[in-house]
Design an enzyme around this catalytic site. Structure first.
Site, mmCIF file in Angstrom:
data_model
loop_
_atom_site.group_PDB
_atom_site.id
_atom_site.type_symbol
_atom_site.label_atom_id
_atom_site.label_comp_id
_atom_site.label_asym_id
_atom_site.label_seq_id
_atom_site.Cartn_x
_atom_site.Cartn_y
_atom_site.Cartn_z
ATOM 1 N N ARG A 71 6.359 -1.550 -5.864
ATOM 2 C CA ARG A 71 5.409 -2.659 -5.706
ATOM 3 C C ARG A 71 4.331 -2.322 -4.689
ATOM 4 O O ARG A 71 3.154 -2.622 -4.876
ATOM 5 C CB ARG A 71 6.177 -3.917 -5.284
ATOM 6 C CG ARG A 71 5.345 -5.173 -5.212
ATOM 7 C CD ARG A 71 6.216 -6.388 -4.967
ATOM 8 N NE ARG A 71 7.252 -6.507 -5.997
ATOM 9 C CZ ARG A 71 8.132 -7.515 -6.042
ATOM 10 N NH1 ARG A 71 8.104 -8.450 -5.116
ATOM 11 N NH2 ARG A 71 9.044 -7.563 -6.995
ATOM 12 N N TYR A 72 4.717 -1.648 -3.598
ATOM 13 C CA TYR A 72 3.739 -1.277 -2.576
ATOM 14 C C TYR A 72 2.742 -0.268 -3.118
ATOM 15 O O TYR A 72 1.549 -0.322 -2.812
ATOM 16 C CB TYR A 72 4.460 -0.696 -1.358
ATOM 17 C CG TYR A 72 5.314 -1.705 -0.629
ATOM 18 C CD1 TYR A 72 4.742 -2.667 0.197
ATOM 19 C CD2 TYR A 72 6.689 -1.706 -0.783
ATOM 20 C CE1 TYR A 72 5.524 -3.602 0.852
ATOM 21 C CE2 TYR A 72 7.487 -2.634 -0.134
ATOM 22 C CZ TYR A 72 6.901 -3.580 0.688
ATOM 23 O OH TYR A 72 7.680 -4.505 1.330
ATOM 24 N N GLU A 73 3.222 0.650 -3.929
ATOM 25 C CA GLU A 73 2.323 1.638 -4.531
ATOM 26 C C GLU A 73 1.307 0.960 -5.449
ATOM 27 O O GLU A 73 0.116 1.275 -5.413
ATOM 28 C CB GLU A 73 3.143 2.654 -5.324
ATOM 29 C CG GLU A 73 2.321 3.708 -6.038
ATOM 30 C CD GLU A 73 3.166 4.627 -6.886
ATOM 31 O OE1 GLU A 73 2.594 5.532 -7.525
ATOM 32 O OE2 GLU A 73 4.406 4.454 -6.923
ATOM 33 N N ASP A 83 7.204 1.585 6.117
ATOM 34 C CA ASP A 83 6.287 0.955 7.074
ATOM 35 C C ASP A 83 5.643 2.058 7.915
ATOM 36 O O ASP A 83 6.339 2.832 8.571
ATOM 37 C CB ASP A 83 7.054 -0.002 7.972
ATOM 38 C CG ASP A 83 6.140 -0.922 8.770
ATOM 39 O OD1 ASP A 83 5.030 -0.498 9.135
ATOM 40 O OD2 ASP A 83 6.550 -2.063 9.044
ATOM 41 N N ASP A 85 0.593 5.594 1.223
ATOM 42 C CA ASP A 85 -0.855 5.472 1.053
ATOM 43 C C ASP A 85 -1.552 5.508 2.414
ATOM 44 O O ASP A 85 -2.756 5.301 2.493
ATOM 45 C CB ASP A 85 -1.195 4.165 0.338
ATOM 46 C CG ASP A 85 -0.738 2.930 1.116
ATOM 47 O OD1 ASP A 85 0.375 2.976 1.690
ATOM 48 O OD2 ASP A 85 -1.484 1.933 1.164
ATOM 49 N N LYS A 115 0.072 1.498 14.758
ATOM 50 C CA LYS A 115 -0.338 1.525 16.163
ATOM 51 C C LYS A 115 0.382 2.655 16.893
ATOM 52 O O LYS A 115 1.583 2.863 16.716
ATOM 53 C CB LYS A 115 -0.037 0.189 16.836
ATOM 54 C CG LYS A 115 -0.860 -0.968 16.269
ATOM 55 C CD LYS A 115 -0.543 -2.271 16.988
ATOM 56 C CE LYS A 115 -1.372 -3.420 16.402
ATOM 57 N NZ LYS A 115 -1.071 -4.711 17.075
#
Length: 235
Positions: A213-215, A138, A174, A142
């Site tokens: 999966r995030y990639e 994550d 990313d 911010k």
């Protein structure tokens, strides 16, 4: 006694299907890492004299922090049966997905800490981990949330302690601002050496790695991904 840390992040998502919930309930207890009596010798996690199906002796231990749905962790465990893998992930839906993979692939060399990775790092002995993965964590984009990022001075101190001399630390993201943050903090720390000979080293996923999966989602959006590799300097 140390005050319990504040944890930020999701622990539960959508309600699990009944079959997956049963797998989680029946399988997780046998694979969870017990932190009640530290230090925890990773090699002993993979041998159980009363149940040979639990695992076999391992040559070394690798760690994945924030394994998401566990696709990379399961692929690595299948490719390296002589390595013991410890995966940290507080999001129980992802843990449930991993439990399904473990069952379907018959994997015996994975153990799970379904909670804050910092507590596991505290319980591991010095120099006990030969490789660590932190893939697409994550980014907490911010500015007021930057202190929640897993790459921090405190956590790098812990990683530097538990990683053996020459051990590899792999990271990927990313989120370009987070990549700059990672490079700044890790290089500034001093315990890690960046393994990089040219642009291909950070533009391409390591040949022995599988996508997360995030990639895959990032690449489908057309976003660039960066892959960083460091070695733990010899003490």
């Amino acid at each position: 006694m140390r005050e319990r840390r504040v944890f930020h992040g999701r622990r539960h998502g959508r309600r699990l299907r009944s079959s997956r919930a049963r797998q989680l309930e029946t399988g997780l207890a046998a694979l969870s890492v017990d932190l009640s009596n530290p230090p925890i010798d990773p090699h002993r996690l993979f041998v159980n004299s009363t149940n040979a199906s639990v695992g076999n002796p391992i040559k070394e231990a690798w760690l994945e922090i924030g394994f998401g749905a566990g696709e990379h962790l399961a692929a690595q465990a299948e490719a390296h049966p002589g390595v013991g893998f410890i995966g940290c992930e507080p999001f129980m839906n992802g843990v449930a997905r991993l439990m399904t993979d473990i069952d379907e692939r018959g994997l015996k060399n994975i153990r799970v800490h379904p909670d804050d990775a910092r507590d596991l790092l505290d319980a591991l002995p010095d120099g006990s981990i030969s490789r660590c993965f932190i893939l697409f964590p994550d980014p907490w984009p911010k500015a007021r949330h930057n202190n929640r990022r897993i790459v921090s001075r405190e956590n790098l101190d812990s990683l530097a302690r538990v990683l053996s001399d020459g051990a590899e630390l792999r990271l990927a993201s990313d989120h370009m601002e987070y990549i700059r943050w990672m490079l700044f903090h890790i290089l500034r720390h001093g315990a890690f050496e960046w393994v990089c000979r040219g642009p291909a080293d950070w533009r391409r996923r390591p040949a022995d790695a599988s996508p997360t999966r995030y990639e895959e989602k990032a690449l489908a959006r057309g976003d660039a991904c960066v892959y960083l590799r460091f070695n733990r300097r010899h003490r």
